[in-house]
Scaffold this active site. Structure first.
Site, PDB file in Angstrom:
ATOM      1  N   SER A 115       0.846  -1.206   0.000  1.00 33.64           N
ATOM      2  CA  SER A 115       0.000   0.000   0.000  1.00 33.64           C
ATOM      3  C   SER A 115       0.872   1.243   0.000  1.00 33.64           C
ATOM      4  O   SER A 115       1.862   1.326   0.747  1.00 33.64           O
ATOM      5  CB  SER A 115      -0.880   0.029   1.256  1.00 33.64           C
ATOM      6  OG  SER A 115      -1.848  -0.989   1.233  1.00 33.64           O
ATOM      7  N   ILE A 116       0.477   2.230  -0.806  1.00 37.21           N
ATOM      8  CA  ILE A 116       1.201   3.499  -0.803  1.00 37.21           C
ATOM      9  C   ILE A 116       1.165   4.092   0.615  1.00 37.21           C
ATOM     10  O   ILE A 116       2.152   4.645   1.101  1.00 37.21           O
ATOM     11  CB  ILE A 116       0.574   4.459  -1.842  1.00 37.21           C
ATOM     12  CG1 ILE A 116       0.811   3.914  -3.264  1.00 37.21           C
ATOM     13  CG2 ILE A 116       1.136   5.866  -1.700  1.00 37.21           C
ATOM     14  CD1 ILE A 116       0.057   4.654  -4.359  1.00 37.21           C
ATOM     15  N   GLN A 172      -9.405  -0.683   7.174  1.00 35.30           N
ATOM     16  CA  GLN A 172     -10.810  -0.454   6.832  1.00 35.30           C
ATOM     17  C   GLN A 172     -11.766  -1.179   7.776  1.00 35.30           C
ATOM     18  O   GLN A 172     -12.880  -0.725   8.000  1.00 35.30           O
ATOM     19  CB  GLN A 172     -11.030  -0.907   5.387  1.00 35.30           C
ATOM     20  CG  GLN A 172     -12.392  -0.636   4.830  1.00 35.30           C
ATOM     21  CD  GLN A 172     -12.516  -1.159   3.398  1.00 35.30           C
ATOM     22  OE1 GLN A 172     -11.532  -1.292   2.686  1.00 35.30           O
ATOM     23  NE2 GLN A 172     -13.722  -1.463   2.984  1.00 35.30           N
ATOM     24  N   ASP A 182     -14.001   2.683   8.459  1.00 31.14           N
ATOM     25  CA  ASP A 182     -14.622   2.509   7.140  1.00 31.14           C
ATOM     26  C   ASP A 182     -15.148   3.873   6.725  1.00 31.14           C
ATOM     27  O   ASP A 182     -15.960   4.479   7.430  1.00 31.14           O
ATOM     28  CB  ASP A 182     -15.760   1.480   7.238  1.00 31.14           C
ATOM     29  CG  ASP A 182     -16.355   1.174   5.869  1.00 31.14           C
ATOM     30  OD1 ASP A 182     -16.531   2.114   5.058  1.00 31.14           O
ATOM     31  OD2 ASP A 182     -16.658  -0.005   5.611  1.00 31.14           O
ATOM     32  N   TYR A 227      -9.555   3.820 -16.691  1.00 30.44           N
ATOM     33  CA  TYR A 227      -9.649   4.416 -15.345  1.00 30.44           C
ATOM     34  C   TYR A 227     -11.082   4.848 -15.047  1.00 30.44           C
ATOM     35  O   TYR A 227     -11.518   4.898 -13.909  1.00 30.44           O
ATOM     36  CB  TYR A 227      -8.655   5.573 -15.212  1.00 30.44           C
ATOM     37  CG  TYR A 227      -8.237   5.855 -13.787  1.00 30.44           C
ATOM     38  CD1 TYR A 227      -7.651   4.864 -13.005  1.00 30.44           C
ATOM     39  CD2 TYR A 227      -8.437   7.112 -13.219  1.00 30.44           C
ATOM     40  CE1 TYR A 227      -7.274   5.119 -11.699  1.00 30.44           C
ATOM     41  CE2 TYR A 227      -8.054   7.378 -11.910  1.00 30.44           C
ATOM     42  CZ  TYR A 227      -7.478   6.373 -11.167  1.00 30.44           C
ATOM     43  OH  TYR A 227      -7.116   6.635  -9.863  1.00 30.44           O
ATOM     44  N   LYS A 286     -11.539  11.102  -9.001  1.00 29.55           N
ATOM     45  CA  LYS A 286     -10.279  11.800  -8.692  1.00 29.55           C
ATOM     46  C   LYS A 286     -10.373  13.280  -9.078  1.00 29.55           C
ATOM     47  O   LYS A 286      -9.786  14.139  -8.418  1.00 29.55           O
ATOM     48  CB  LYS A 286      -9.101  11.136  -9.398  1.00 29.55           C
ATOM     49  CG  LYS A 286      -8.767   9.730  -8.883  1.00 29.55           C
ATOM     50  CD  LYS A 286      -8.414   9.701  -7.416  1.00 29.55           C
ATOM     51  CE  LYS A 286      -7.824   8.360  -7.012  1.00 29.55           C
ATOM     52  NZ  LYS A 286      -7.674   8.231  -5.541  1.00 29.55           N
ATOM     53  N   ILE A 300       1.264   2.237  -9.934  1.00 26.08           N
ATOM     54  CA  ILE A 300       2.097   1.397  -9.056  1.00 26.08           C
ATOM     55  C   ILE A 300       1.281   0.138  -8.744  1.00 26.08           C
ATOM     56  O   ILE A 300       0.070   0.240  -8.483  1.00 26.08           O
ATOM     57  CB  ILE A 300       2.416   2.146  -7.736  1.00 26.08           C
ATOM     58  CG1 ILE A 300       3.199   3.433  -8.016  1.00 26.08           C
ATOM     59  CG2 ILE A 300       3.191   1.237  -6.777  1.00 26.08           C
ATOM     60  CD1 ILE A 300       3.342   4.343  -6.793  1.00 26.08           C
ATOM     61  N   THR A 313      -0.496  -2.193  -6.822  1.00 27.96           N
ATOM     62  CA  THR A 313      -1.075  -2.382  -5.477  1.00 27.96           C
ATOM     63  C   THR A 313      -2.416  -3.096  -5.644  1.00 27.96           C
ATOM     64  O   THR A 313      -2.904  -3.244  -6.771  1.00 27.96           O
ATOM     65  CB  THR A 313      -1.345  -1.031  -4.784  1.00 27.96           C
ATOM     66  OG1 THR A 313      -2.316  -0.318  -5.576  1.00 27.96           O
ATOM     67  CG2 THR A 313      -0.096  -0.187  -4.642  1.00 27.96           C
ATOM     68  N   ALA A 349      -5.437  -1.990  -4.957  1.00 20.80           N
ATOM     69  CA  ALA A 349      -6.436  -1.110  -5.584  1.00 20.80           C
ATOM     70  C   ALA A 349      -6.150  -0.958  -7.078  1.00 20.80           C
ATOM     71  O   ALA A 349      -7.062  -1.017  -7.900  1.00 20.80           O
ATOM     72  CB  ALA A 349      -6.431   0.257  -4.889  1.00 20.80           C
TER      73      ALA A 349
HETATM   74  N1  LIG Z   1      -1.408   2.362  -7.115  1.00 25.06           N
HETATM   75  C1  LIG Z   1      -1.507   3.294  -8.037  1.00 25.06           C
HETATM   76  O1  LIG Z   1      -1.157   3.122  -9.202  1.00 25.06           O
HETATM   77  C2  LIG Z   1      -2.060   4.637  -7.657  1.00 25.06           C
HETATM   78  C3  LIG Z   1      -1.798   5.741  -8.499  1.00 25.06           C
HETATM   79  C4  LIG Z   1      -2.323   6.981  -8.161  1.00 25.06           C
HETATM   80  C5  LIG Z   1      -3.108   7.116  -7.016  1.00 25.06           C
HETATM   81  N2  LIG Z   1      -3.342   6.020  -6.221  1.00 25.06           N
HETATM   82  C6  LIG Z   1      -4.184   6.213  -5.031  1.00 25.06           C
HETATM   83  O2  LIG Z   1      -3.444   5.870  -3.878  1.00 25.06           O
HETATM   84  C7  LIG Z   1      -4.385   5.575  -2.831  1.00 25.06           C
HETATM   85  C8  LIG Z   1      -3.959   4.296  -2.129  1.00 25.06           C
HETATM   86  O3  LIG Z   1      -4.116   3.200  -3.012  1.00 25.06           O
HETATM   87  P1  LIG Z   1      -3.016   2.048  -3.174  1.00 25.06           P
HETATM   88  O4  LIG Z   1      -2.639   2.029  -4.599  1.00 25.06           O
HETATM   89  O5  LIG Z   1      -1.985   2.151  -2.116  1.00 25.06           O
HETATM   90  O6  LIG Z   1      -3.905   0.719  -2.981  1.00 25.06           O
HETATM   91  P2  LIG Z   1      -4.251  -0.161  -1.680  1.00 25.06           P
HETATM   92  O7  LIG Z   1      -5.218  -1.177  -2.175  1.00 25.06           O
HETATM   93  O8  LIG Z   1      -3.024  -0.658  -1.036  1.00 25.06           O
HETATM   94  O9  LIG Z   1      -4.962   0.879  -0.715  1.00 25.06           O
HETATM   95  C9  LIG Z   1      -6.308   1.277  -0.919  1.00 25.06           C
HETATM   96  C10 LIG Z   1      -6.923   1.438   0.458  1.00 25.06           C
HETATM   97  O10 LIG Z   1      -8.260   1.918   0.320  1.00 25.06           O
HETATM   98  C11 LIG Z   1      -8.973   1.360   1.397  1.00 25.06           C
HETATM   99  N3  LIG Z   1     -10.427   1.462   1.225  1.00 25.06           N
HETATM  100  C12 LIG Z   1     -11.188   1.028   0.190  1.00 25.06           C
HETATM  101  N4  LIG Z   1     -12.500   1.203   0.484  1.00 25.06           N
HETATM  102  C13 LIG Z   1     -12.550   1.791   1.716  1.00 25.06           C
HETATM  103  C14 LIG Z   1     -13.591   2.205   2.595  1.00 25.06           C
HETATM  104  N5  LIG Z   1     -14.887   2.040   2.306  1.00 25.06           N
HETATM  105  N6  LIG Z   1     -13.257   2.769   3.784  1.00 25.06           N
HETATM  106  C15 LIG Z   1     -11.964   2.916   4.140  1.00 25.06           C
HETATM  107  N7  LIG Z   1     -10.931   2.518   3.380  1.00 25.06           N
HETATM  108  C16 LIG Z   1     -11.228   1.964   2.184  1.00 25.06           C
HETATM  109  C17 LIG Z   1      -8.505  -0.085   1.417  1.00 25.06           C
HETATM  110  O11 LIG Z   1      -8.819  -0.716   2.635  1.00 25.06           O
HETATM  111  C18 LIG Z   1      -7.014   0.112   1.222  1.00 25.06           C
HETATM  112  O12 LIG Z   1      -6.363   0.245   2.474  1.00 25.06           O
HETATM  113  C19 LIG Z   1      -5.751   5.522  -3.486  1.00 25.06           C
HETATM  114  O13 LIG Z   1      -6.404   6.764  -3.331  1.00 25.06           O
HETATM  115  C20 LIG Z   1      -5.402   5.318  -4.947  1.00 25.06           C
HETATM  116  O14 LIG Z   1      -6.423   5.735  -5.833  1.00 25.06           O
HETATM  117  C21 LIG Z   1      -2.829   4.800  -6.527  1.00 25.06           C
END
Ligand SMILES: NC(=O)c1ccc[n+]([C@@H]2O[C@H](COP(=O)([O-])OP(=O)(O)OC[C@H]3O[C@@H](n4cnc5c(N)ncnc54)[C@H](O)[C@@H]3O)[C@@H](O)[C@H]2O)c1
Length: 254
Positions: A18-19, A39, A63, A154, A161, A190, A192, A194
């Site tokens: 996770s980021i 969550q 959540d 996307y 977003k 990246i 992950t 999500a």
């Molecule tokens: N990975 C990428 O390529 C990328 C690029 C740009 C932006 N992002 C953004 O970075 C952020 C983190 O995503 P990530 O890539 O680390 O993925 P990740 O899956 O590791 O993290 C996503 C998180 O969102 C949480 N989540 C989802 N539904 C939820 C809810 N109802 N209540 C609370 N939490 C909830 C999940 O539990 C998880 O911890 C997100 O906003 C994602 O859109 C990701």
């Protein structure tokens, strides 16, 4: 250390990729006390294992769709952490079919769900946590280039977003009254949990790495460095901004 004496929340983390996890580790390494979000109770067990070697971290559970949980989080912060200096919103969700099919097929409930979890939650969290934030604190959310460009697959998450980046600017006005800064970090793709919901993710990653001005891989560490910068006093004059961490991909025509 850049964040000595500072405290904050990183919401949410699901695993070591996770980021949010990279951000939490980088903040702790710079001296911060960090509440790391999960969550639900099941995910909290995994996050508890992750933080085992990090004495300055604690697990918090929230959540984003449940107002009572957000309010309970604010109460917990007031009672157990006192005031906080930073809030990182690092969560998003859309139905899998809405990231795989044509955008035109987006359902009404899928649209509402994606916007609720991925955007409205930032507003609601800021409202609940404003009383427990120190003046001159820092809030940040995670977005993606798909907010302003139509990027393959996307879909509804791009619309969410775009709303999130707009909410960041309005929150920057409201919280700016107390010197609290609100910004967006926008990483390139990246791998992950999500991100794997987006069709053809690995093709996207390979493409961005191949054609960006910086010819190398990037990942969670690069995002975390920028998060620490935004949490720290080094960035005090910066609010309402989108900072891209994508090897410069957004800046060039490819
Ligand atoms: N990975 C990428 O390529 C990328 C690029 C740009 C932006 N992002 C953004 O970075 C952020 C983190 O995503 P990530 O890539 O680390 O993925 P990740 O899956 O590791 O993290 C996503 C998180 O969102 C949480 N989540 C989802 N539904 C939820 C809810 N109802 N209540 C609370 N939490 C909830 C999940 O539990 C998880 O911890 C997100 O906003 C994602 O859109 C990701």
């Amino acid at each position: 250390m850049l964040l000595a004496g500072k405290k904050g929340l990183v919401l949410n983390v699901v695993n070591k990729n996770s980021i949010g996890w990279a951000i939490a580790v980088a903040a702790a390494e710079q001296g911060a006390e960090v509440g790391v979000g999960a969550q639900n109770e099941r995910m909290a067990e995994s996050v508890q294992k992750l933080i085992a070697d990090h004495p300055s971290m604690r697990v918090v559970t929230v959540d984003f769709t449940i107002d009572e949980e957000i309010d309970r989080l604010a109460e917990m912060v007031a009672q157990e952490m006192g005031k906080i200096d930073f809030l990182v919103h690092s969560a998003a969700f859309a139905k899998r079919e809405d990231l795989q099919d044509r955008f035109i097929q987006t359902s009404r409930d899928g649209f509402a769900l994606a916007l609720d979890i991925s955007c409205y939650s930032l507003i609601r969290l800021c409202r609940a946590l404003e009383p427990v934030m120190n003046d001159d604190g820092s809030v940040m959310a995670l977005s993606y280039l798909g907010a302003t460009r139509a990027t393959q697959n996307y879909n509804v998450m791009g619309v969410a977003k775009a709303a999130l980046e707009s909410a960041v600017r309005y929150l920057a006005i409201d919280l700016g009254e107390r010197g609290i800064r609100v910004n967006t970090l926008s990483p390139g793709p990246i791998n992950t949990v999500a991100a794997r919901g987006v069709k053809d993710l690995t093709k996207m990653i390979d493409h961005v790495h191949a054609v960006s001005p910086l010819k190398r891989a990037f990942g969670q560490q690069e995002v975390a460095g920028n998060a620490v910068y935004l949490m720290s006093d080094l960035s005090k004059g910066v609010t309402g901004q989108v900072i891209f961490i994508d090897n410069g991909y957004n800046a060039v025509t490819v």
